[in-house]
Design an enzyme around this catalytic site. Structure first.
Site, PDB file in Angstrom:
ATOM      1  CG  ASP A   1     -17.538   5.428  -0.283  1.00 57.69           C
ATOM      2  OD1 ASP A   1     -16.436   6.159  -1.252  1.00 57.69           O
ATOM      3  OD2 ASP A   1     -18.035   4.640  -0.366  1.00 57.69           O
TER       4      ASP A   1
ATOM      5  CE  LYS B   1     -20.558  -3.987   3.840  1.00 58.81           C
ATOM      6  NZ  LYS B   1     -19.208  -4.065   3.595  1.00 58.81           N
TER       7      LYS B   1
ATOM      8  NE  ARG C   1     -18.475  -2.575   8.648  1.00 57.13           N
ATOM      9  CZ  ARG C   1     -18.286  -1.968   7.449  1.00 57.13           C
ATOM     10  NH1 ARG C   1     -17.791  -2.622   6.489  1.00 57.13           N
ATOM     11  NH2 ARG C   1     -18.917  -0.941   7.178  1.00 57.13           N
TER      12      ARG C   1
ATOM     13  NE  ARG D   1     -18.483   4.801   6.510  1.00 56.46           N
ATOM     14  CZ  ARG D   1     -18.506   3.601   5.932  1.00 56.46           C
ATOM     15  NH1 ARG D   1     -17.553   3.270   4.874  1.00 56.46           N
ATOM     16  NH2 ARG D   1     -19.051   2.430   6.415  1.00 56.46           N
TER      17      ARG D   1
HETATM   18  P1  AMP Z   1     -19.454   0.101  -0.969  1.00 57.97           P
HETATM   19  O1  AMP Z   1     -19.427  -0.522  -2.124  1.00 57.97           O
HETATM   20  O2  AMP Z   1     -19.891  -0.950   0.216  1.00 57.97           O
HETATM   21  O3  AMP Z   1     -18.218   0.915  -0.520  1.00 57.97           O
HETATM   22  O4  AMP Z   1     -20.821   0.931  -0.756  1.00 57.97           O
HETATM   23  C1  AMP Z   1     -20.842   2.280  -1.708  1.00 57.97           C
HETATM   24  C2  AMP Z   1     -22.249   2.762  -1.338  1.00 57.97           C
HETATM   25  O5  AMP Z   1     -23.244   1.868  -2.022  1.00 57.97           O
HETATM   26  C3  AMP Z   1     -22.567   2.644  -0.185  1.00 57.97           C
HETATM   27  O6  AMP Z   1     -23.533   4.152   0.138  1.00 57.97           O
HETATM   28  C4  AMP Z   1     -23.479   1.844   0.236  1.00 57.97           C
HETATM   29  O7  AMP Z   1     -24.404   1.948   1.242  1.00 57.97           O
HETATM   30  C5  AMP Z   1     -24.376   1.560  -0.971  1.00 57.97           C
HETATM   31  N1  AMP Z   1     -24.749   0.219  -1.367  1.00 57.97           N
HETATM   32  C6  AMP Z   1     -23.967  -0.824  -1.860  1.00 57.97           C
HETATM   33  N2  AMP Z   1     -24.643  -2.005  -2.041  1.00 57.97           N
HETATM   34  C7  AMP Z   1     -25.919  -1.633  -1.797  1.00 57.97           C
HETATM   35  C8  AMP Z   1     -26.988  -2.483  -1.617  1.00 57.97           C
HETATM   36  N3  AMP Z   1     -27.105  -3.655  -1.876  1.00 57.97           N
HETATM   37  N4  AMP Z   1     -28.291  -1.497  -1.362  1.00 57.97           N
HETATM   38  C9  AMP Z   1     -28.178  -0.464  -1.133  1.00 57.97           C
HETATM   39  N5  AMP Z   1     -27.212   0.394  -0.940  1.00 57.97           N
HETATM   40  C10 AMP Z   1     -25.947  -0.135  -1.224  1.00 57.97           C
HETATM   41 MG    MG Z   2     -18.269   1.417   1.330  1.00 56.00          MG
END
Ligand code: AMP
Ligand code: MG
Length: 467
Positions: free
Chosen positions: A248, A109, A172, A179
């Site tokens: 998700d 990640k 991880r 999901r």
């Molecule tokens: P999360 O907040 O980790 O649940 O992410 C929500 C969505 O945003 C997922 O599709 C992640 O892969 C995407 N995402 C979150 N942070 C980034 C980042 N820095 N670059 C690219 N995608 C991101």
């Molecule tokens: Mg997420």
């Protein structure tokens, strides 16, 4: 005998073509191992001493046998459907069969952009990576199903958020990364052949006993509801607030996943929200079972055509399954509360009232949730009237100590550990905190300071998205 290579068997990549995009990690210019979970490495059949951990877990050197992919998924974010999310900053290296015969995903990640990154940089900063490390290991130590942290590696490259921060990659380990949103991705495209394929795969991987059920997809929905009910009850028992219970971020395995703006509640208040982005309190402490059921209803929708050819019949069966979540949750919640209160033997009609009465006596009194339960072992309680009824049940102090942690991840301790790591390259507070919270039930001399919440006058706690 431990080996240096991963025992990969990558069924997701092999069996589910069209469910992911190939990917590769960005090079990390100066990878430095911040932390390796040696016990978990051994569980995965690896020899921690022979691993070139910084190179492997920065993504610089994909281990032999890896099939590096970014998984597709959709999701409801704060109630709004987004048809394409996916691994925007994560890469699945593959699946390993661990020494217990369990299949485990190994995922990086923060390793750079993928086909799903949209405008994001695909990166992660040291702070959020270490937060997820602490949270996953802390929840595991509490006996709560969760993804685990195998390694944290600093990349030697900055990431740019509100400020310039040191970059890092978290490795991880999860029983899978499927999901609710993975199902939604294909249902939203009306690709029901793929929904079926994913359901069959999920059943084989997580609920193999259901394959022979006369209606395996309904049984699958029921089983996911059951595992989620058990999981959310466990969160509530320890005062955990996930913070971003989007569809998700809900794993069909029943593991806690995606630790972003999460925290443990200190002073008991059911409406507690920690996440700065949750302005409506959608994911407040006491709302978590409500939201879990809402998310499961979204999963149910994706399965309707598999549950029955007749729409009306399918909807009725799926609705019953989702509605049953509340009973399952109430059951798990009370079962856990009885243990927390030290109530042994057969459940009694008055137990529910004892459980709700204890919480009611705490509400709005600035009482620390964790310490209130723990002090029951010394027969101290927030209310005299309540204590009288409770004593009649002859509560067992040993049971109380086994079911109420003394050391949890106190918010101010987490912040201090992350700040020291980020600002001073000092991992000592992180290491100490990790050691303290991985034995949460065992009182140890010298650690009194770790049992206390932050002083009352400090700012209300807020955590930010781990992006
Ligand atoms: P999360 O907040 O980790 O649940 O992410 C929500 C969505 O945003 C997922 O599709 C992640 O892969 C995407 N995402 C979150 N942070 C980034 C980042 N820095 N670059 C690219 N995608 C991101
Ligand atoms: Mg997420």
């Amino acid at each position: 005998m431990a080996v240096t290579s991963f025992n990969f068997d990558n069924t997701y990549a092999k069996d589910l073509e069209g469910f992911y995009a190939p990917g590769h990690a960005d090079p990390a210019p100066a990878p430095k191992l911040l932390k390796l979970n040696t016990a978990l490495a051994i569980e995965l059949g690896l020899d921690p001493d022979q691993l070139n951990a910084a190179e492997i877990f920065s993504g610089n050197q994909p281990p032999e046998g890896a099939t590096v992919i970014a998984q597709a998924y959709a999701g409801h974010q704060f109630g709004n459907f987004v048809p394409q999310l996916g691994d925007g900053r994560a890469l699945l290296l593959g699946e390993v069969i661990d020494i217990h015969g369990q299949r485990r995903d190994i995922q990086l990640k923060g390793s750079g952009r993928t086909a799903f990154s949209r405008g994001g940089d695909g990166k992660a900063a040291v702070g959020p990576v270490l937060r997820e490390y602490l949270m996953g290991e802390g929840m595991h130590a509490l006996g709560i199903p969760t993804t685990r942290a195998l390694a944290a590696v600093a990349t030697g490259q900055p990431v740019f958020r509100e400020t310039r921060l040191p970059g890092a990659v978290l490795t991880r380990v999860a029983s899978s990364h499927i999901r609710v949103g993975t199902f939604q991705f294909f249902a939203a495209r009306q690709a029901y052949d793929k929904v079926k394929k994913l359901a069959d795969y999920s059943i084989a991987r997580h609920y193999p006993e259901l394959a022979k059920d006369p209606n395996p997809y309904l049984a699958f929905l029921n089983s996911v509801c059951d595992r989620q009910a058990s999981l959310i009850a466990k969160w509530v028992h320890v005062g955990f607030i996930h913070g971003v219970m989007n569809t998700d971020n809900m794993a069909i395995s029943g593991e806690t996943i995606d630790y972003g703006p999460c925290a443990f509640m200190d002073r008991y208040s059911p409406s507690t929200v920690f996440s700065s982005i949750d302005r409506q309190g959608r994911y407040a402490f006491a709302n978590q079972p409500v939201i879990a059921r809402w998310n499961l209803a979204r999963l149910a929708e994706t399965l309707l055509p598999l549950i029955d050819n007749d729409d009306k019949v399918a909807i009725e069966k799926a609705t019953n399954a989702v509605n049953n979540f509340t009973d399952l949750y109430d059951h798990y919640w009370l079962e856990g509360m009885r243990a927390k209160l030290g109530l042994k033997g057969e459940p009694q009609p008055g137990d529910l009232l004892l459980a709700t009465g204890f919480l009611a006596a705490m509400d709005g009194q600035n009482i620390d949730y964790t310490l209130a339960f723990r002090s029951l072992a010394e027969k101290r309680s927030p209310s005299e009237a309540w204590a009288e009824a409770w004593q009649e049940r002859n509560p067992d102090p040993a049971l109380i100590l086994q079911n109420n942690p003394l050391y949890i991840l106190r918010n101010h301790r987490v912040e201090a550990a992350l700040a020291a790591a980020t600002e001073q390259n000092n991992l000592e507070p992180f290491e100490t905190l990790l050691e303290v919270i991985t034995q949460p039930f065992t009182e140890r001399p010298g650690l009194e300071a770790y049992t206390q919440p932050a002083p009352l006058e400090s700012e209300p706690y807020r955590t930010f998205c781990g992006t």
